[in-house]
Design a protein around this motif. Structure first.
Motif, PDB file in Angstrom:
ATOM      1  N   LEU A   1      -0.866   7.305  -7.339  1.00 27.54           N
ATOM      2  CA  LEU A   1       0.570   7.074  -7.512  1.00 27.54           C
ATOM      3  C   LEU A   1       0.934   5.611  -7.329  1.00 27.54           C
ATOM      4  N   PHE A   2       0.063   4.854  -6.636  1.00 24.63           N
ATOM      5  CA  PHE A   2       0.324   3.441  -6.347  1.00 24.63           C
ATOM      6  C   PHE A   2      -0.928   2.637  -6.713  1.00 24.63           C
ATOM      7  N   PRO A   3      -1.191   2.433  -7.990  1.00 22.46           N
ATOM      8  CA  PRO A   3      -2.481   1.866  -8.410  1.00 22.46           C
ATOM      9  C   PRO A   3      -2.704   0.416  -8.017  1.00 22.46           C
ATOM     10  N   THR A   4      -1.654  -0.312  -7.633  1.00 26.61           N
ATOM     11  CA  THR A   4      -1.851  -1.720  -7.259  1.00 26.61           C
ATOM     12  C   THR A   4      -1.857  -1.918  -5.751  1.00 26.61           C
ATOM     13  N   THR A   5      -1.967  -0.858  -4.993  1.00 24.63           N
ATOM     14  CA  THR A   5      -1.916  -0.942  -3.533  1.00 24.63           C
ATOM     15  C   THR A   5      -3.179  -0.360  -2.916  1.00 24.63           C
ATOM     16  N   ALA A   6      -3.705  -1.052  -1.927  1.00 25.57           N
ATOM     17  CA  ALA A   6      -4.805  -0.519  -1.132  1.00 25.57           C
ATOM     18  C   ALA A   6      -4.221   0.159   0.106  1.00 25.57           C
ATOM     19  N   PHE A   7      -4.886   1.197   0.580  1.00 23.21           N
ATOM     20  CA  PHE A   7      -4.368   1.961   1.710  1.00 23.21           C
ATOM     21  C   PHE A   7      -5.378   1.995   2.846  1.00 23.21           C
ATOM     22  N   GLN A   8      -4.833   1.971   4.061  1.00 24.76           N
ATOM     23  CA  GLN A   8      -5.589   2.330   5.261  1.00 24.76           C
ATOM     24  C   GLN A   8      -4.879   3.533   5.864  1.00 24.76           C
TER      25      GLN A   8
ATOM     26  N   THR B   1       6.631  -3.216  -1.340  1.00 21.92           N
ATOM     27  CA  THR B   1       5.194  -3.462  -1.229  1.00 21.92           C
ATOM     28  C   THR B   1       4.398  -2.550  -2.147  1.00 21.92           C
ATOM     29  N   LEU B   2       4.811  -1.282  -2.241  1.00 21.84           N
ATOM     30  CA  LEU B   2       4.053  -0.291  -2.994  1.00 21.84           C
ATOM     31  C   LEU B   2       4.229  -0.422  -4.506  1.00 21.84           C
ATOM     32  N   HIS B   3       5.342  -0.995  -4.948  1.00 27.64           N
ATOM     33  CA  HIS B   3       5.608  -1.140  -6.384  1.00 27.64           C
ATOM     34  C   HIS B   3       5.866  -2.612  -6.711  1.00 27.64           C
ATOM     35  N   PRO B   4       4.850  -3.462  -6.576  1.00 33.86           N
ATOM     36  CA  PRO B   4       5.050  -4.886  -6.878  1.00 33.86           C
ATOM     37  C   PRO B   4       5.248  -5.097  -8.374  1.00 33.86           C
ATOM     38  N   ALA B   5       5.815  -6.254  -8.710  1.00 34.39           N
ATOM     39  CA  ALA B   5       5.958  -6.599 -10.130  1.00 34.39           C
ATOM     40  C   ALA B   5       4.573  -6.681 -10.764  1.00 34.39           C
TER      41      ALA B   5
ATOM     42  N   HIS C   1     -14.944   4.430  10.628  1.00 33.96           N
ATOM     43  CA  HIS C   1     -14.327   3.977   9.382  1.00 33.96           C
ATOM     44  C   HIS C   1     -15.075   4.604   8.208  1.00 33.96           C
ATOM     45  N   VAL C   2     -14.316   5.069   7.222  1.00 37.39           N
ATOM     46  CA  VAL C   2     -14.885   5.600   5.986  1.00 37.39           C
ATOM     47  C   VAL C   2     -14.191   4.911   4.823  1.00 37.39           C
ATOM     48  N   HIS C   3     -14.974   4.275   3.950  1.00 42.14           N
ATOM     49  CA  HIS C   3     -14.407   3.564   2.796  1.00 42.14           C
ATOM     50  C   HIS C   3     -14.601   4.410   1.542  1.00 42.14           C
ATOM     51  N   TYR C   4     -13.518   4.548   0.785  1.00 41.91           N
ATOM     52  CA  TYR C   4     -13.578   5.362  -0.424  1.00 41.91           C
ATOM     53  C   TYR C   4     -12.666   4.727  -1.474  1.00 41.91           C
ATOM     54  N   GLU C   5     -13.284   4.054  -2.435  1.00 44.55           N
ATOM     55  CA  GLU C   5     -12.564   3.362  -3.507  1.00 44.55           C
ATOM     56  C   GLU C   5     -11.488   2.462  -2.905  1.00 44.55           C
ATOM     57  N   GLN C   6     -10.210   2.677  -3.263  1.00 48.57           N
ATOM     58  CA  GLN C   6      -9.181   1.755  -2.780  1.00 48.57           C
ATOM     59  C   GLN C   6      -8.595   2.175  -1.438  1.00 48.57           C
ATOM     60  N   MET C   7      -9.244   3.128  -0.755  1.00 52.06           N
ATOM     61  CA  MET C   7      -8.724   3.626   0.509  1.00 52.06           C
ATOM     62  C   MET C   7      -9.759   3.452   1.621  1.00 52.06           C
TER      63      MET C   7
ATOM     64  N   SER D   1      -8.614  -2.307  -8.936  1.00 49.19           N
ATOM     65  CA  SER D   1      -9.378  -3.475  -8.498  1.00 49.19           C
ATOM     66  C   SER D   1      -8.488  -4.687  -8.283  1.00 49.19           C
ATOM     67  N   THR D   2      -7.181  -4.559  -8.561  1.00 44.79           N
ATOM     68  CA  THR D   2      -6.273  -5.703  -8.440  1.00 44.79           C
ATOM     69  C   THR D   2      -5.307  -5.529  -7.280  1.00 44.79           C
ATOM     70  N   ALA D   3      -5.588  -4.596  -6.356  1.00 42.66           N
ATOM     71  CA  ALA D   3      -4.680  -4.345  -5.246  1.00 42.66           C
ATOM     72  C   ALA D   3      -4.452  -5.621  -4.451  1.00 42.66           C
ATOM     73  N   THR D   4      -3.179  -5.978  -4.287  1.00 40.17           N
ATOM     74  CA  THR D   4      -2.834  -7.219  -3.597  1.00 40.17           C
ATOM     75  C   THR D   4      -2.254  -6.975  -2.218  1.00 40.17           C
ATOM     76  N   HIS D   5      -1.960  -5.719  -1.868  1.00 37.97           N
ATOM     77  CA  HIS D   5      -1.380  -5.398  -0.570  1.00 37.97           C
ATOM     78  C   HIS D   5      -2.120  -4.215   0.039  1.00 37.97           C
ATOM     79  N   THR D   6      -2.085  -4.151   1.351  1.00 36.94           N
ATOM     80  CA  THR D   6      -2.647  -3.009   2.060  1.00 36.94           C
ATOM     81  C   THR D   6      -1.538  -2.364   2.878  1.00 36.94           C
ATOM     82  N   VAL D   7      -1.293  -1.112   2.620  1.00 39.92           N
ATOM     83  CA  VAL D   7      -0.291  -0.348   3.357  1.00 39.92           C
ATOM     84  C   VAL D   7      -1.012   0.563   4.335  1.00 39.92           C
ATOM     85  N   ARG D   8      -0.542   0.568   5.567  1.00 39.17           N
ATOM     86  CA  ARG D   8      -1.168   1.399   6.596  1.00 39.17           C
ATOM     87  C   ARG D   8      -0.310   2.639   6.847  1.00 39.17           C
TER      88      ARG D   8
END
Length: 461
Positions: free
Chosen positions: A299-306, A252-256, A327-333, A269-276
């Motif tokens: 370290l994981f530029p294509t992943t969004a995090f919660q 999930t963290l290192h997609p093609a 909830h606090v939103h900060y860029e991709q996190m 801006s292209t994150a396709t997955h969210t890892v919790r």
């Protein structure tokens, strides 16, 4: 010189009013003449206006003046620390004498407590080498000097580090880099290689390394476990089951690479997955500013995090809100703060997926008498998710106590990571204020488990 400057200034002079042009031409000529003066080579001139960013840093202490006995420190918070140790600490010589006398006497528990209070004295004498209040008197200090020398160097280091952090100097080591180009590899072998390959400013001292590692130990401990370039390898650190669990998360963290995205585009801006990431029993890790955790996201530029901080002490930094769930939103996190116990949060957070969810328990104290009962209803719930669970400890003893507690409980589990020293532990020592002989390092060790999964096999026909 002035004649050589005119062709350069001519375009600008044409668009200025005549009087303004004359002033600029005159100023240029004067500047040109001054630049040839011999006096200018030997006289330092201050700029007319200073840099507003740099001028806000006015050091209270110089780098050569960082050591002070705590009670005589020019900084009030450090003096308050000395007062606290003197009020709540214990002289080790007095403590040993009390213990020795109690072991040879047969008195009631109440009488023993009164005797201990009468003989023990607070540590008000400060060691001249480390500046910490360590003993009740100079006499006891000299009696215990042979033992004290083993911790004296660490105490002095902590003393100077604290004065440095409060010195008011510009802390350049905390000016962290932003996102990294996708073609630039990150080396997670250790602190030195990570900081170098990520483009951090050069660390000119071990003190700067201690400062930075203490702040980044939480996001980097998480990142070093989950990243495909992790320093933890199969056989040496990871079990086969551990590699399976991390392979699911890394899928999930290192997609093609996503087609149509160029190198110049912002991959965040292209994150396709969210890892919790669930940080349970959260304390200091929940108080870090959100931008600190961006070093994990880079370290994981294509992943969004919660990142879910759960526990009674999970409070957003720099907030006065009393809400129990924020909830606090900060860029991709996205940061979720909830000060409830995990067993009441579990149902709300489910369902769980081993490809998208992971748990971290930072120094949970599973075996500590004051906290072990709090974790008993939580661990079975975590194992039931079949997601990876990683824990840390302050030192080897803390880690092995937690591991023994897990093994003796009889849980159905698989070990993912053998207990070992954490590559991205904090290099800074934390002092036990009630007994300054004891120190620990945040996230010193690490281990990993998961609820046992059984392979389904066809029965013999």
């Amino acid at each position: 010189m002035a004649s050589r400057l005119r062709p350069v200034l001519a375009p600008a002079l044409r668009i200025l009013p005549r009087t303004a042009a004359a002033r600029v031409s005159s100023a240029a000529a004067i500047s040109a003449r001054r630049s040839l003066s011999l006096k200018s080579f030997f006289t330092s001139r201050k700029p007319a206006t200073s840099d507003p960013f740099t001028s806000q840093f006015e050091p209270v202490l110089e780098q050569a003046d960082l050591f002070h006995p705590l009670s005589k420190s020019p900084l009030a918070p450090v003096r308050a620390k000395a007062d606290w140790i003197a009020a709540h600490g214990t002289c080790p010589v007095c403590k040993e004498q009390d213990s020795h006398s109690h072991s040879h006497s047969e008195i009631s528990e109440a009488a023993e407590t009164e005797k201990s209070k009468s003989k023990s004295k607070p540590p008000t004498y400060e060691c001249p080498d480390c500046g910490y209040p360590t003993h009740c008197s100079e006499e006891h200090y000299k009696m215990d000097k042979e033992h004290h020398k083993h911790v004296c160097g660490t105490l002095r280091e902590v003393n100077e580090d604290e004065h440095d952090l409060r010195s008011g100097r510009r802390m350049k080591e905390f000016e962290f880099p932003g996102a990294q180009h996708r073609d630039e590899a990150v080396n997670l072998s250790n602190w030195d290689t990570f900081l170098y390959t990520r483009g951090f400013l050069s660390m000119n001292s071990e003190r700067s390394m201690r400062h930075v590692s203490h702040v980044l130990t939480y996001p980097l401990t998480i990142g070093s476990v989950l990243h495909q370039s992790s320093p933890y390898q199969l056989g040496k650190d990871l079990t086969v089951e551990g590699l399976k669990s991390l392979a699911a998360l890394r899928h999930t963290l290192h997609p093609a690479m996503i087609p149509g995205i160029t190198q110049s585009q912002d991959l965040r801006s292209t994150a396709t997955h969210t890892v919790r990431i669930f940080c349970l029993g959260a304390r200091a890790e929940s108080h870090l500013p959100p931008h600190i955790y961006m070093q994990l996201a880079y370290l994981f530029p294509t992943t969004a995090f919660q990142i879910h901080f759960v526990g009674p002490d999970a409070i957003p930094p720099h907030t006065k809100s009393t809400e129990s769930h924020q909830h606090v939103h900060y860029e991709q996190m996205t940061f979720v703060y909830d000060n409830s116990r995990y067993e009441s949060y579990h149902a709300e957070a489910g369902p769980f997926n081993p490809y998208y969810d992971v748990f971290f328990l930072f120094s949970p104290g599973l075996a500590h008498p004051s906290t072990k009962d709090m974790w008993k209803p939580t661990i079975p719930l975590l194992l039931d998710t079949k997601c990876a669970i990683f824990g840390t400890g302050f030192d080897e003893r803390d880690v092995m106590n937690d591991v023994a507690e897990i093994e003796n409980a009889g849980y159905e589990l698989d070990w993912l990571m053998k207990p070992r020293e954490n590559v991205f532990r904090s290099l800074k020592h934390e002092i036990n204020m009630t007994d300054v002989r004891q120190s620990a390092q945040c996230n010193w060790g690490i281990w990993g488990i998961r609820g046992r999964r059984y392979d389904v096999r066809p029965s013999d026909q």
